[in-house]
Design a protein around this motif. Structure first.
Motif, PDB file in Angstrom:
ATOM      1  N   GLN A 265       0.794  -1.228   0.010  1.00 15.90           N
ATOM      2  CA  GLN A 265      -0.022   0.064  -0.017  1.00 15.90           C
ATOM      3  C   GLN A 265       0.767   1.354  -0.096  1.00 15.90           C
ATOM      4  O   GLN A 265       1.723   1.417   0.866  1.00 15.90           O
ATOM      5  CB  GLN A 265      -0.831   0.003   1.146  1.00 15.90           C
ATOM      6  CG  GLN A 265      -1.925   1.104   0.964  1.00 15.90           C
ATOM      7  CD  GLN A 265      -2.919   1.130   2.276  1.00 15.90           C
ATOM      8  OE1 GLN A 265      -2.922   0.559   3.266  1.00 15.90           O
ATOM      9  NE2 GLN A 265      -4.131   1.594   1.908  1.00 15.90           N
ATOM     10  N   ASP A 266       0.807   2.118  -0.936  1.00 13.62           N
ATOM     11  CA  ASP A 266       1.451   3.269  -1.022  1.00 13.62           C
ATOM     12  C   ASP A 266       0.472   4.459  -0.569  1.00 13.62           C
ATOM     13  O   ASP A 266      -0.814   4.370  -0.637  1.00 13.62           O
ATOM     14  CB  ASP A 266       1.728   3.635  -2.356  1.00 13.62           C
ATOM     15  CG  ASP A 266       2.662   2.907  -3.054  1.00 13.62           C
ATOM     16  OD1 ASP A 266       2.522   1.664  -3.788  1.00 13.62           O
ATOM     17  OD2 ASP A 266       3.920   3.015  -2.685  1.00 13.62           O
ATOM     18  N   PRO A 267       0.998   5.664  -0.117  1.00 14.89           N
ATOM     19  CA  PRO A 267       0.143   6.670   0.713  1.00 14.89           C
ATOM     20  C   PRO A 267      -0.880   7.185  -0.243  1.00 14.89           C
ATOM     21  O   PRO A 267      -0.734   7.351  -1.469  1.00 14.89           O
ATOM     22  CB  PRO A 267       1.152   7.667   0.926  1.00 14.89           C
ATOM     23  CG  PRO A 267       2.388   7.304   1.008  1.00 14.89           C
ATOM     24  CD  PRO A 267       2.250   5.775  -0.003  1.00 14.89           C
ATOM     25  N   GLY A 268      -2.241   7.143   0.129  1.00 15.62           N
ATOM     26  CA  GLY A 268      -3.375   7.648  -0.523  1.00 15.62           C
ATOM     27  C   GLY A 268      -4.084   6.695  -1.697  1.00 15.62           C
ATOM     28  O   GLY A 268      -4.796   7.023  -2.436  1.00 15.62           O
TER      29      GLY A 268
ATOM     30  N   THR B 213       4.240   0.570   2.416  1.00 18.09           N
ATOM     31  CA  THR B 213       3.471  -0.328   3.527  1.00 18.09           C
ATOM     32  C   THR B 213       3.218  -1.368   3.000  1.00 18.09           C
ATOM     33  O   THR B 213       2.260  -1.631   2.133  1.00 18.09           O
ATOM     34  CB  THR B 213       2.443   0.597   4.226  1.00 18.09           C
ATOM     35  OG1 THR B 213       3.147   1.626   4.883  1.00 18.09           O
ATOM     36  CG2 THR B 213       1.986  -0.416   5.458  1.00 18.09           C
TER      37      THR B 213
ATOM     38  N   SER C  63       5.698  -0.291   7.680  1.00 17.39           N
ATOM     39  CA  SER C  63       6.227   0.770   6.693  1.00 17.39           C
ATOM     40  C   SER C  63       7.822   0.226   6.302  1.00 17.39           C
ATOM     41  O   SER C  63       8.548   0.167   7.381  1.00 17.39           O
ATOM     42  CB  SER C  63       6.130   2.002   7.439  1.00 17.39           C
ATOM     43  OG  SER C  63       7.095   2.993   6.506  1.00 17.39           O
TER      44      SER C  63
END
Lengths: 112, 115
Positions: A38-41, A87, A107
């Motif tokens: 999972q990347d931010p946003g 993450t 992370s």
């Protein structure tokens, strides 16, 4: 109730090294285990699925192990690159078979 | 479509208002899931659809939350009388079937902020 634990602290490694992330679970015996990035946003992106009767699964630079005795999965990224920074979430199937339970994620930062 | 599409991407609403969140799954995927992700926390399961039926609604936190799916395609998650604790990213995912042998394809989520 089911409990999933991932490395609570952020992991920093040098580019080119192997990153190893841990997923431990208690109180049940999943038949499937998945790993996501999972990347931010963004929403999580599926990486690998491993079944309870499989000890190890590989995909390119990724390797996942599933030890049902230790109730643990290890996720390895070999020859890590800064682009691997994200993450990583592990997920286990629920007893009902209707959904996956997700850990809180680890992370990872790969330092050039 | 090529991926799972969610709309809106961001929603700010006043406490007490109703909101509708939309999910367009991958065409042909019969299984659809809604999850909620609060800041810094893991994904919390809300509801699972197989076709247009919801055999598992166990994750819906209260009767203010409801969801439907039509045409084995689009799904709508509705939150009535929103509260500040509803603030989170709402993620939708689909998979080819309800079996556990498939990975999920997630959308980018709807970030809901209740003020």
């Amino acid at each position: 109730s089911q409990k999933i634990e991932q490395n609570s602290e952020a992991l920093n490694i040098q580019e080119g090294k192997t990153a190893t992330l841990t997923c431990n679970y208690t109180n049940y015996s999943p038949a499937y285990l998945q790993w996501y990035r999972q990347d931010p946003g963004r929403g999580p992106v599926f990486l690998l699925l491993i079944r309870e009767n499989e000890k190890e699964k590989r995909k390119e630079r990724l390797k996942v192990t599933f030890d049902t005795t230790l109730k643990q999965s290890l996720f390895h990224i070999t020859a890590s690159q800064p682009a691997d920074s994200a993450t990583y979430l592990c997920a286990l199937d629920a007893d009902t078979g209707n959904q996956f339970y997700f850990g809180t994620g680890t992370s990872l930062t790969v330092i050039p | 479509g090529a991926g799972v599409s969610q709309s809106p991407s961001n929603k700010v609403t006043e406490k007490g208002k109703d909101v509708e969140l939309r999910c367009d799954p991958i065409s042909g995927h019969t299984a659809l899931y809604w999850y909620r992700q609060r800041l810094g926390q893991g994904l919390e399961f809300l509801i699972y659809f197989q076709g247009n039926s919801a055999p598992d609604k166990s994750g819906l936190p209260s009767d203010r939350f409801s969801a439907e799916r039509t045409g084995e395609s689009v799904s709508t998650l509705t939150i009535q009388r929103t509260q500040q604790e509803d603030s989170a990213v709402y993620l939708c995912a689909s998979s080819p079937s309800g079996g556990q042998g498939y990975g999920y394809t997630f959308g980018s989520g709807t970030r809901l902020t209740v003020v």
